[in-house]
Design an enzyme around this catalytic site. Structure first.
Site, PDB file in Angstrom:
ATOM      1  N   SER A   1      14.161  -7.637 -12.247  1.00  0.00           N
ATOM      2  CA  SER A   1      15.041  -7.532 -11.100  1.00  0.00           C
ATOM      3  C   SER A   1      15.937  -8.766 -11.110  1.00  0.00           C
ATOM      4  O   SER A   1      15.693  -9.704 -11.864  1.00  0.00           O
ATOM      5  CB  SER A   1      14.179  -7.499  -9.827  1.00  0.00           C
ATOM      6  OG  SER A   1      14.977  -7.659  -8.690  1.00  0.00           O
ATOM      7  N   ARG A   2      16.957  -8.764 -10.233  1.00  0.00           N
ATOM      8  CA  ARG A   2      17.761  -9.982 -10.129  1.00  0.00           C
ATOM      9  C   ARG A   2      17.010 -11.054  -9.341  1.00  0.00           C
ATOM     10  O   ARG A   2      17.398 -12.198  -9.343  1.00  0.00           O
ATOM     11  CB  ARG A   2      19.101  -9.670  -9.460  1.00  0.00           C
ATOM     12  CG  ARG A   2      20.030  -8.812 -10.317  1.00  0.00           C
ATOM     13  CD  ARG A   2      21.100  -8.198  -9.457  1.00  0.00           C
ATOM     14  NE  ARG A   2      20.491  -7.519  -8.329  1.00  0.00           N
ATOM     15  CZ  ARG A   2      21.079  -7.297  -7.167  1.00  0.00           C
ATOM     16  NH1 ARG A   2      22.313  -7.680  -6.978  1.00  0.00           N
ATOM     17  NH2 ARG A   2      20.447  -6.670  -6.192  1.00  0.00           N
TER      18      ARG A   2
ATOM     19  N   HIS B   1      25.740  -0.771 -15.627  1.00  0.00           N
ATOM     20  CA  HIS B   1      25.107  -0.035 -16.739  1.00  0.00           C
ATOM     21  C   HIS B   1      25.533  -0.590 -18.096  1.00  0.00           C
ATOM     22  O   HIS B   1      24.717  -0.774 -18.987  1.00  0.00           O
ATOM     23  CB  HIS B   1      25.471   1.461 -16.687  1.00  0.00           C
ATOM     24  CG  HIS B   1      24.833   2.194 -15.555  1.00  0.00           C
ATOM     25  ND1 HIS B   1      25.037   3.541 -15.340  1.00  0.00           N
ATOM     26  CD2 HIS B   1      23.998   1.793 -14.566  1.00  0.00           C
ATOM     27  CE1 HIS B   1      24.360   3.927 -14.275  1.00  0.00           C
ATOM     28  NE2 HIS B   1      23.724   2.885 -13.777  1.00  0.00           N
TER      29      HIS B   1
ATOM     30  N   LYS C   1      22.635   7.926 -14.914  1.00  0.00           N
ATOM     31  CA  LYS C   1      23.935   8.565 -14.864  1.00  0.00           C
ATOM     32  C   LYS C   1      24.739   7.943 -13.722  1.00  0.00           C
ATOM     33  O   LYS C   1      24.135   7.407 -12.797  1.00  0.00           O
ATOM     34  CB  LYS C   1      23.838  10.078 -14.701  1.00  0.00           C
ATOM     35  CG  LYS C   1      22.790  10.648 -13.769  1.00  0.00           C
ATOM     36  CD  LYS C   1      22.631  10.253 -12.360  1.00  0.00           C
ATOM     37  CE  LYS C   1      23.713  10.471 -11.399  1.00  0.00           C
ATOM     38  NZ  LYS C   1      23.386  10.156 -10.014  1.00  0.00           N
TER      39      LYS C   1
ATOM     40  N   ASP D   1      28.244   9.393  -8.738  1.00  0.00           N
ATOM     41  CA  ASP D   1      26.868   9.659  -8.323  1.00  0.00           C
ATOM     42  C   ASP D   1      26.559  11.146  -8.266  1.00  0.00           C
ATOM     43  O   ASP D   1      25.496  11.577  -8.715  1.00  0.00           O
ATOM     44  CB  ASP D   1      26.614   9.058  -6.933  1.00  0.00           C
ATOM     45  CG  ASP D   1      25.720   7.840  -7.020  1.00  0.00           C
ATOM     46  OD1 ASP D   1      26.251   6.754  -7.318  1.00  0.00           O
ATOM     47  OD2 ASP D   1      24.496   7.987  -6.809  1.00  0.00           O
TER      48      ASP D   1
HETATM   49  N1  LIG Z   1      18.796  10.622 -11.467  1.00  0.00           N
HETATM   50  C1  LIG Z   1      18.892  10.705 -10.155  1.00  0.00           C
HETATM   51  O1  LIG Z   1      18.475  11.651  -9.510  1.00  0.00           O
HETATM   52  C2  LIG Z   1      19.524   9.562  -9.417  1.00  0.00           C
HETATM   53  C3  LIG Z   1      19.349   9.446  -8.029  1.00  0.00           C
HETATM   54  C4  LIG Z   1      19.920   8.343  -7.392  1.00  0.00           C
HETATM   55  C5  LIG Z   1      20.648   7.420  -8.121  1.00  0.00           C
HETATM   56  N2  LIG Z   1      20.801   7.584  -9.464  1.00  0.00           N
HETATM   57  C6  LIG Z   1      21.567   6.606 -10.258  1.00  0.00           C
HETATM   58  O2  LIG Z   1      20.787   5.428 -10.340  1.00  0.00           O
HETATM   59  C7  LIG Z   1      21.613   4.276 -10.228  1.00  0.00           C
HETATM   60  C8  LIG Z   1      21.093   3.409  -9.088  1.00  0.00           C
HETATM   61  O3  LIG Z   1      21.066   4.161  -7.914  1.00  0.00           O
HETATM   62  P1  LIG Z   1      20.037   3.840  -6.703  1.00  0.00           P
HETATM   63  O4  LIG Z   1      20.217   4.933  -5.725  1.00  0.00           O
HETATM   64  O5  LIG Z   1      18.690   3.562  -7.231  1.00  0.00           O
HETATM   65  O6  LIG Z   1      20.700   2.510  -6.127  1.00  0.00           O
HETATM   66  P2  LIG Z   1      20.000   1.402  -5.248  1.00  0.00           P
HETATM   67  O7  LIG Z   1      18.870   1.971  -4.449  1.00  0.00           O
HETATM   68  O8  LIG Z   1      21.080   0.676  -4.556  1.00  0.00           O
HETATM   69  O9  LIG Z   1      19.320   0.438  -6.329  1.00  0.00           O
HETATM   70  C9  LIG Z   1      20.025  -0.146  -7.372  1.00  0.00           C
HETATM   71  C10 LIG Z   1      19.281  -1.405  -7.808  1.00  0.00           C
HETATM   72  O10 LIG Z   1      20.099  -2.071  -8.765  1.00  0.00           O
HETATM   73  C11 LIG Z   1      20.065  -3.470  -8.553  1.00  0.00           C
HETATM   74  N3  LIG Z   1      21.399  -3.933  -8.161  1.00  0.00           N
HETATM   75  C12 LIG Z   1      21.999  -3.835  -6.952  1.00  0.00           C
HETATM   76  N4  LIG Z   1      23.221  -4.383  -6.988  1.00  0.00           N
HETATM   77  C13 LIG Z   1      23.392  -4.848  -8.231  1.00  0.00           C
HETATM   78  C14 LIG Z   1      24.444  -5.535  -8.883  1.00  0.00           C
HETATM   79  N5  LIG Z   1      25.560  -5.869  -8.206  1.00  0.00           N
HETATM   80  N6  LIG Z   1      24.288  -5.848 -10.185  1.00  0.00           N
HETATM   81  C15 LIG Z   1      23.167  -5.533 -10.845  1.00  0.00           C
HETATM   82  N7  LIG Z   1      22.125  -4.887 -10.282  1.00  0.00           N
HETATM   83  C16 LIG Z   1      22.240  -4.543  -8.988  1.00  0.00           C
HETATM   84  C17 LIG Z   1      19.082  -3.714  -7.422  1.00  0.00           C
HETATM   85  O11 LIG Z   1      17.818  -3.977  -8.020  1.00  0.00           O
HETATM   86  P3  LIG Z   1      17.313  -5.493  -8.177  1.00  0.00           P
HETATM   87  O12 LIG Z   1      17.468  -6.094  -6.815  1.00  0.00           O
HETATM   88  O13 LIG Z   1      15.911  -5.315  -8.604  1.00  0.00           O
HETATM   89  O14 LIG Z   1      18.143  -6.188  -9.209  1.00  0.00           O
HETATM   90  C18 LIG Z   1      19.046  -2.420  -6.693  1.00  0.00           C
HETATM   91  O15 LIG Z   1      17.837  -2.212  -6.043  1.00  0.00           O
HETATM   92  C19 LIG Z   1      23.031   4.797 -10.086  1.00  0.00           C
HETATM   93  O16 LIG Z   1      23.623   4.812 -11.356  1.00  0.00           O
HETATM   94  C20 LIG Z   1      22.862   6.225  -9.587  1.00  0.00           C
HETATM   95  O17 LIG Z   1      23.885   7.118  -9.979  1.00  0.00           O
HETATM   96  C21 LIG Z   1      20.232   8.611 -10.125  1.00  0.00           C
END
Ligand SMILES: NC(=O)c1ccc[n+]([C@@H]2O[C@H](COP(=O)([O-])OP(=O)(O)OC[C@H]3O[C@@H](n4cnc5c(N)ncnc54)[C@H](OP(=O)(O)O)[C@@H]3O)[C@@H](O)[C@H]2O)c1
Length: 331
Positions: A36-37, A79, A97, A178
């Site tokens: 994580s960060r 990504h 994705k 998204d």
């Molecule tokens: N396959 C699916 O069904 C599905 C569903 C939802 C989302 N997604 C995809 O998954 C990805 C993340 O979505 P999410 O809904 O999980 O988002 P999220 O809940 O906001 O989580 C993203 C995580 O990435 C890290 N992060 C946040 N800001 C960042 C930054 N500026 N730079 C680097 N890392 C950062 C944080 O983790 P840390 O604090 O640990 O660094 C955060 O908890 C997106 O690409 C989205 O399209 C896929």
């Protein structure tokens, strides 16, 4: 062939939690590290899932010799960097994705993976879903004749707070990357890359797309009418119509429980999902199958397909005037 695959999870947000929960139910899957960060988030995530090592910076995960594959679950804008660093450290990657912010970044990642002979796959779990695969196979085998139209939509009503990542252009917010990536990937699974792209969108004050309609066209005369939204609870359905019939997929088309094949002059035919339609197990299992077989690419989620989807998403953004901050000044 049944060797354990040891996963490293990068980022600790919503999808990382859901993916890890499903991953840990698979035989032969182990999660050995999370990064994580911040150390606190890494530790909380590790404690929750019983993961032995928690890193407060990404570098620890990339240097961890026990990690066989890295799952990148950051927002879109990160990504390219996260997956690129993992590949440069010699790690195979499953990346959420949409693969990247834009086609240029996707090309860079794919080139890096191919040059190094390393596995890379976009986490387009819909393509690994058994019922979606069955649908695509039926269409390929001509069950509906020549495809004329595809319809699909993915819209959520929200509301998403102004500080939500989906509203933030700096992290690749908006409906398209998204949600829109699903209808676009669905249409391209059946028809390939379109020859023309038109689009219309409602743009937020922050500059992301909130409600986007897309019309993709193919030289064959086929077309796809697709939409995505962060401000409307749309049906989440899909339909494929060809010269001999049509397939209708009810709500939740990207993890369907059923679909119906209607063919001229015949009784409708129902196709049902097996266990677990709404699960990330299928995509995780596909990654592990590829790694065990020494494959650098999945035939279910080919990189050329992900690149073609990114080009379409770029074209949609160009039509509606959305540019992410990191792209400004770029040509
Ligand atoms: N396959 C699916 O069904 C599905 C569903 C939802 C989302 N997604 C995809 O998954 C990805 C993340 O979505 P999410 O809904 O999980 O988002 P999220 O809940 O906001 O989580 C993203 C995580 O990435 C890290 N992060 C946040 N800001 C960042 C930054 N500026 N730079 C680097 N890392 C950062 C944080 O983790 P840390 O604090 O640990 O660094 C955060 O908890 C997106 O690409 C989205 O399209 C896929």
């Amino acid at each position: 062939m049944s060797r354990t695959v040891r996963w490293g999870i990068l980022a600790t947000g919503g999808i990382a939690e859901r993916f890890t929960t499903d991953l840990l139910t698979l035989d032969g899957a182990e999660v050995v590290a999370v990064a994580s960060r911040t150390e606190a988030s890494a530790k909380t995530f590790a404690d929750r899932f019983g993961i032995p090592r928690a890193y407060g910076e990404w570098a620890g995960l990339f240097a961890d010799e026990d990690v066989d594959v890295v799952y990148v679950a950051t927002p879109h804008h990160a990504h390219r960097e996260a997956a690129g660093l993992a590949l440069e450290a010699g790690k195979p990657v499953l990346c959420e994705k949409a693969l990247t912010l834009n086609a240029r970044e996707a090309e860079e990642l794919v080139t890096l993976a191919r040059d190094r002979g390393l596995f890379l796959m976009e986490a387009m779990w819909m393509y690994c879903n058994p019922l979606v695969r069955r649908l695509a196979e039926l269409v390929r085998d001509g069950a509906v004749g020549e495809v004329r139209t595809v319809q699909a939509d993915f819209g959520l009503a929200g509301p998403f707070a102004a500080d939500h990542r989906l509203r933030d252009p700096a992290v690749g917010g908006g409906a398209l990357l998204d949600l829109g990536v699903y209808p676009v990937s669905f249409a391209q699974l059946l028809l390939g890359e379109p020859d023309s792209v038109q689009a219309h969108a409602l743009i937020s004050p922050e500059g992301v797309d909130l409600n986007t309609g897309m019309l993709l066209g193919w030289d064959s005369g086929a077309s796809a009418l697709l939409s995505c939204s962060l401000v409307a609870d749309t049906p989440l359905t899909a339909a494929v119509t060809g010269t001999l019939g049509r397939i209708e997929v009810p709500r939740g088309f990207f993890f369907p429980e059923r679909f119906t094949l209607h063919r001229d002059g015949r009784e409708p035919e129902e196709f049902l999902a097996g266990d677990d339609p709404h699960s990330f197990r299928h995509e995780a299992a596909e990654v592990m199958r590829c790694l065990r077989a020494g494959a650098t690419e999945s035939p279910l989620v080919p990189l050329d397909g992900s690149l073609a989807v990114m080009r379409t998403l770029d074209a949609v953004r160009e039509r509606v005037g959305v540019r992410y901050p990191s792209e400004r000044g770029a040509h």
